[in-house]
Each structure stands twice: as C-alpha cells, then as structure tokens.
Design a protein around this motif. Structure first.
Motif, PDB file in Angstrom:
ATOM      1  N   UNK A 166       1.605  -0.827   0.470  1.00  0.00           N
ATOM      2  CA  UNK A 166       0.120  -0.003   0.177  1.00  0.00           C
ATOM      3  C   UNK A 166       1.229   1.245   0.135  1.00  0.00           C
ATOM      4  N   UNK A 167       1.071   1.716  -0.890  1.00  0.00           N
ATOM      5  CA  UNK A 167       1.203   3.038  -0.886  1.00  0.00           C
ATOM      6  C   UNK A 167       1.211   4.524   0.053  1.00  0.00           C
ATOM      7  N   UNK A 168       2.473   5.138   0.568  1.00  0.00           N
ATOM      8  CA  UNK A 168       2.036   5.759   1.898  1.00  0.00           C
ATOM      9  C   UNK A 168       1.593   6.822   1.694  1.00  0.00           C
ATOM     10  N   UNK A 169       1.315   8.487   2.324  1.00  0.00           N
ATOM     11  CA  UNK A 169       1.057   9.678   2.622  1.00  0.00           C
ATOM     12  C   UNK A 169       1.549  10.010   0.962  1.00  0.00           C
ATOM     13  N   UNK A 170       1.084  11.050   0.200  1.00  0.00           N
ATOM     14  CA  UNK A 170       1.513  11.661  -0.690  1.00  0.00           C
ATOM     15  C   UNK A 170       2.723  12.578  -0.046  1.00  0.00           C
ATOM     16  N   UNK A 171       3.989  13.106  -0.229  1.00  0.00           N
ATOM     17  CA  UNK A 171       4.981  14.212   0.315  1.00  0.00           C
ATOM     18  C   UNK A 171       4.906  14.805  -0.630  1.00  0.00           C
ATOM     19  N   UNK A 172       5.102  15.818   0.333  1.00  0.00           N
ATOM     20  CA  UNK A 172       5.095  17.020  -1.271  1.00  0.00           C
ATOM     21  C   UNK A 172       6.691  17.759  -0.906  1.00  0.00           C
ATOM     22  N   UNK A 173       7.675  17.269  -1.835  1.00  0.00           N
ATOM     23  CA  UNK A 173       8.831  18.692  -1.811  1.00  0.00           C
ATOM     24  C   UNK A 173       8.894  19.897  -2.258  1.00  0.00           C
ATOM     25  N   UNK A 174       9.628  20.627  -1.535  1.00  0.00           N
ATOM     26  CA  UNK A 174       9.236  22.228  -2.287  1.00  0.00           C
ATOM     27  C   UNK A 174       9.701  22.873  -0.699  1.00  0.00           C
ATOM     28  N   UNK A 175       9.446  24.440  -1.490  1.00  0.00           N
ATOM     29  CA  UNK A 175       9.831  25.431  -0.166  1.00  0.00           C
ATOM     30  C   UNK A 175       8.343  25.832   0.525  1.00  0.00           C
ATOM     31  N   UNK A 176       8.960  26.595   1.874  1.00  0.00           N
ATOM     32  CA  UNK A 176       7.778  27.073   2.826  1.00  0.00           C
ATOM     33  C   UNK A 176       6.539  27.836   2.492  1.00  0.00           C
ATOM     34  N   UNK A 177       6.084  28.134   1.086  1.00  0.00           N
ATOM     35  CA  UNK A 177       5.815  28.762   0.383  1.00  0.00           C
ATOM     36  C   UNK A 177       5.121  28.076  -0.677  1.00  0.00           C
ATOM     37  N   UNK A 178       4.185  29.397  -1.438  1.00  0.00           N
ATOM     38  CA  UNK A 178       3.490  28.904  -2.953  1.00  0.00           C
ATOM     39  C   UNK A 178       4.063  28.464  -4.336  1.00  0.00           C
ATOM     40  N   UNK A 227       4.743  27.334  -7.246  1.00  0.00           N
ATOM     41  CA  UNK A 227       4.596  26.246  -8.722  1.00  0.00           C
ATOM     42  C   UNK A 227       3.915  24.857  -7.845  1.00  0.00           C
ATOM     43  N   UNK A 228       4.698  24.475  -6.141  1.00  0.00           N
ATOM     44  CA  UNK A 228       3.847  23.753  -5.297  1.00  0.00           C
ATOM     45  C   UNK A 228       1.968  24.039  -4.948  1.00  0.00           C
ATOM     46  N   UNK A 229       2.335  25.370  -5.376  1.00  0.00           N
ATOM     47  CA  UNK A 229       0.673  25.304  -4.642  1.00  0.00           C
ATOM     48  C   UNK A 229      -0.629  25.364  -4.890  1.00  0.00           C
ATOM     49  N   UNK A 230      -0.170  25.472  -6.808  1.00  0.00           N
ATOM     50  CA  UNK A 230      -1.444  24.748  -7.860  1.00  0.00           C
ATOM     51  C   UNK A 230      -1.744  23.467  -7.395  1.00  0.00           C
ATOM     52  N   UNK A 231      -0.749  22.369  -6.805  1.00  0.00           N
ATOM     53  CA  UNK A 231      -0.348  21.339  -6.378  1.00  0.00           C
ATOM     54  C   UNK A 231      -1.306  20.688  -4.899  1.00  0.00           C
ATOM     55  N   UNK A 232      -0.650  21.584  -4.170  1.00  0.00           N
ATOM     56  CA  UNK A 232      -1.945  21.976  -2.744  1.00  0.00           C
ATOM     57  C   UNK A 232      -2.916  21.184  -3.150  1.00  0.00           C
ATOM     58  N   UNK A 233      -3.521  22.589  -3.540  1.00  0.00           N
ATOM     59  CA  UNK A 233      -4.746  22.978  -4.551  1.00  0.00           C
ATOM     60  C   UNK A 233      -5.858  21.939  -4.588  1.00  0.00           C
ATOM     61  N   UNK A 234      -5.425  20.873  -5.502  1.00  0.00           N
ATOM     62  CA  UNK A 234      -5.702  19.856  -6.395  1.00  0.00           C
ATOM     63  C   UNK A 234      -5.487  19.000  -6.040  1.00  0.00           C
TER      64      UNK A 234
END
Length: 221
Positions: free
Chosen positions: A1-13, A15-22
């Motif tokens: 079973x796959x684990x929780x989705x993990x995001x690697x980026x800065x503590x800010x918006x 181009x990761x912010x659209x991924x967080x939104x989706x």
C-alpha cells in the motif's frame, strides 16, 4: 500500500501551490518536506530524485514525479478531474495553460527588482479574464458541466489577482460568481481557513531561501 503523498518544495506558494490546491479538492492527505538548505537540494540531486534538477517533486503511488503540469495531470486523471473524454481534456488543458501563464507573472514578482503590476493587470483584464467570463456565461464549470482541475486553477488564480488588484473582478461578474460557488465546496472552504496548508503570499524569507538553495539560479518550472 502506498504511503501518504509527500511534497518536496519550499515553505511557500510557488508552483507547488496549485498541486496543494488540487490534492485538497481531491481530498488527498499530504505531508510536506520543506527545502531550507542547499544541502537538502544536493541530496535530492544525488539520490536521482529530480529528473531535471528542479522542484516541485511529489512522491505519490511509489513514484517521484517532477514537472508541475505532469504532476497536476496525473492527479487530475487519477481523481476524475480531467474531463470525460479527449475533447474535454484538451479544452481543460488550454484553459489551464492560459491560467498558468497569468499566475506565473504574479509568482515571479518577488524575484524582480523592477517588478511592475500594471502590465499584469492589463493582460489579466484584456487577454485572460474575458476568456473565462465568456466560458462561464451559462455553465457552472468551465468544461463538460463538471468540476475539473481547470476550475480549481482558475479559482486559485482569481484569488491571487484579487490580492494584488482587489477590484479586478468587478468587470467580470460571471467569473466572480464562479469564484463564489467554488469557495462553497467544503474542501475548498476548509482550505481557505486560517491554519490550513494553503501558503501565504511570498515574503522576503521565502525569496531569500530560494536564492540561497539555488545559488541565485532559480529553476522553478
């Protein structure tokens, strides 16, 4: 079973912010590892985690995905947010590309010493918002009568615009009404509350961290 989705980026918006939104709209839980040092970035490089030496990077379903649009397309396909057929998807993608063109202009403002707001406002009002005003003249959503990633991205974009130009949607009542409908979706309503994983507008710390990690070379695409 796959684990929780993990995001690697800065503590800010960025181009990761659209991924967080989706992910939020798809009701997918995720954790984040924030890049704060050059050493962290070099470790990702040495591990082979960054195909093109760029972030965002998202760990999902046993994969390490890079390139923002590829990540968004994967999430949209997996969670039925990418239209019912090929014709829907190409329309969604066209809308999304336009939205990202506009959002990128806003994203880059903190990194420009001579940043000017007026050209962004003019392009938003003359080139981009009229497209969405027309598209939303009857339908509830942009494509196919159902929620898609393009709708989520348009909401994010309109909120970014209003942070810079509070009255900008005054001439676009269909877009403003759309924004109101979207903010009533429970997952989005929660995401807009204080304390959520939504990031604030970029500040000096965010900009300084990116410049230090990338040694002023800022590969954010």
């Amino acid at each position: 079973m796959a684990g929780k989705v993990m995001l690697h980026y800065f503590n800010g918006r960025g181009k990761m912010e659209s991924i967080r939104w989706l992910l939020t709209v798809a009701e997918v839980e995720f954790d984040e590892i924030y890049l704060t040092t050059r050493e962290q970035y070099e470790k990702l490089l040495s591990d082979g985690a960054l195909m093109f030496q760029q972030v965002p990077m998202v760990e999902i379903d046993g994969m390490k995905l890079v390139q923002t649009k590829a990540i968004l397309n994967y999430i949209a396909e997996k969670y039925n947010l990418h239209g019912k057929d090929l014709k829907d998807r190409v329309m969604i993608n066209m809308y999304s590309e336009g939205i990202f063109d506009l959002m990128e202009m806003i994203m880059m403002l903190p990194f420009k010493a001579d940043a000017k707001l007026e050209p962004i406002k003019s392009k938003a009002k003359d080139r981009y918002l009229p497209v969405f005003e027309k598209a939303l003249s009857g339908p509830i959503y942009l494509v196919g009568g159902k929620l898609s990633c393009a709708d989520v991205q348009l909401l994010e974009c309109t909120l970014m615009l209003e942070e810079k130009f509070p009255e900008i949607l005054g001439e676009f009542p269909n877009v403003k009404a759309f924004q109101g409908r979207m903010t009533q979706i429970p997952a989005i309503s929660r995401f807009l509350l204080p304390g959520s994983k939504r990031k604030p507008q970029p500040d000096e710390t965010y900009v300084k961290t990116i410049m230090e990690v990338f040694k002023i070379n800022i590969p954010l695409s």
